[in-house]
Design an enzyme around this catalytic site. Sequence first.
Site, PDB file in Angstrom:
ATOM      1  CB  CYS A 137      -0.885  -0.027   1.280  1.00 11.40           C
ATOM      2  SG  CYS A 137      -2.106  -1.303   1.170  1.00 11.40           S
TER       3      CYS A 137
ATOM      4  CG  HIS B 224      -6.047   2.339  -0.302  1.00  7.23           C
ATOM      5  ND1 HIS B 224      -4.836   2.817  -0.998  1.00  7.23           N
ATOM      6  CD2 HIS B 224      -5.519   1.494   0.562  1.00  7.23           C
ATOM      7  CE1 HIS B 224      -3.917   2.128  -0.325  1.00  7.23           C
ATOM      8  NE2 HIS B 224      -4.271   1.264   0.644  1.00  7.23           N
TER       9      HIS B 224
ATOM     10  CB  CYS C 235      -0.874   1.202   7.550  1.00  8.69           C
ATOM     11  SG  CYS C 235      -2.512   1.263   6.734  1.00  8.69           S
TER      12      CYS C 235
END
Length: 384
Positions: A91, A340, A370
Amino acid sequence: MTQHSAVIVDAVRTPFGKRGGSFSDTHPQDLAAEPLRALEQRNGFEPETIEDVIYGCVTPVDEQGLNIGRLAPMVAGWGDVVPGVQLNRMCGSGQQAVNFAGANLMAGQHDVLIAGGVEHMTRVPMGSDGSGVTDTYFEYFDELTTQGEGAERIAEQWGFSRSELDELAADSQQRWGEAWEEGRYDDQVVPVETELEGESIVVEEDEHPRPETDVETLSNLPLSFREEGEGFHHPGNSSGIVDGSSALLLATEEAAEKHGWEPMARIVQTEVVGVDPVTMLTGPIPATEQVLEKADMDIEEIDLFEVNEAFASVVAAWLEETGVSWEDVNVNGGAIAHGHPLGATGAMLLTKLAHELERTGADTALSTMCIGFGQGVATIIERV
């Protein structure tokens, strides 16, 4: 060795299409090329000016394989002179792309770079790049959890209620709505001409947000990762699955001056950390602490923050541990609202911050995310 400064000259992103939405028939390579074309049009450079394209992509298989970082400038019409590389820090990939570019510029290895990322989560589903870990993993770690379960454990560890997390989520949606209506995204979101079901369309707006969302609505949604009554997270307080790309034009200050560009911001410091892979998503907390220490700054010196809203509990835990006011964080809405798109998100967060610093006249900003398997990434920028 001469120390250089790395500046953000410009930063753009596509609208984020909802899963199965307007980008359903758009190839990821074409989506990845859109920010490159926009940066070229807005800043008037010749393709050979760009010494490398560094693109994050978390699922670099099938249509996102074959090094989409190299293919994006080719598909953008830049010929064969611009190299490119794809990287995967899960991510954090898009933010890591910017951090790597910044480090190269500071070291004097390059003068002008583009960094960003892409993720087409409709056409290349999340998780389609791997089948699991080896047995050897369990010689060192007792348990393999999902990110969703990690978010649930964070909520338990910090003692959050579902209603508290729903309040944060509803606020994120409403903030996006206010920001969009006020035109705060106008300078950073570039329209995309594409085709859907054989018809030409222009995509101009994020498709995932629901700014009318309230806590009551969220309270009725079924949980995503646990049985009812045993968990906290559902689709309404977790990040949206979307399709999109983002990119920043970066240069040394000397190169920016040479090309007549007026920089938006300067990269001050970057950091990446490893944390417990079971709760997995606590990385923004130590990443923030360590990037501030490296920059010799106090958190009170930072004006604006982006903390990726992978799940509401991630942001809530970061807020509690840092003591930062929610009013200074994700001020124009976050991933719970706009989504996202894994490999693009980190570059998009820095895009948001660079434009918000310019809009408000604030001085400094920090972005942190994160990352799966227990990592965290952080970047501090300052307005030029």
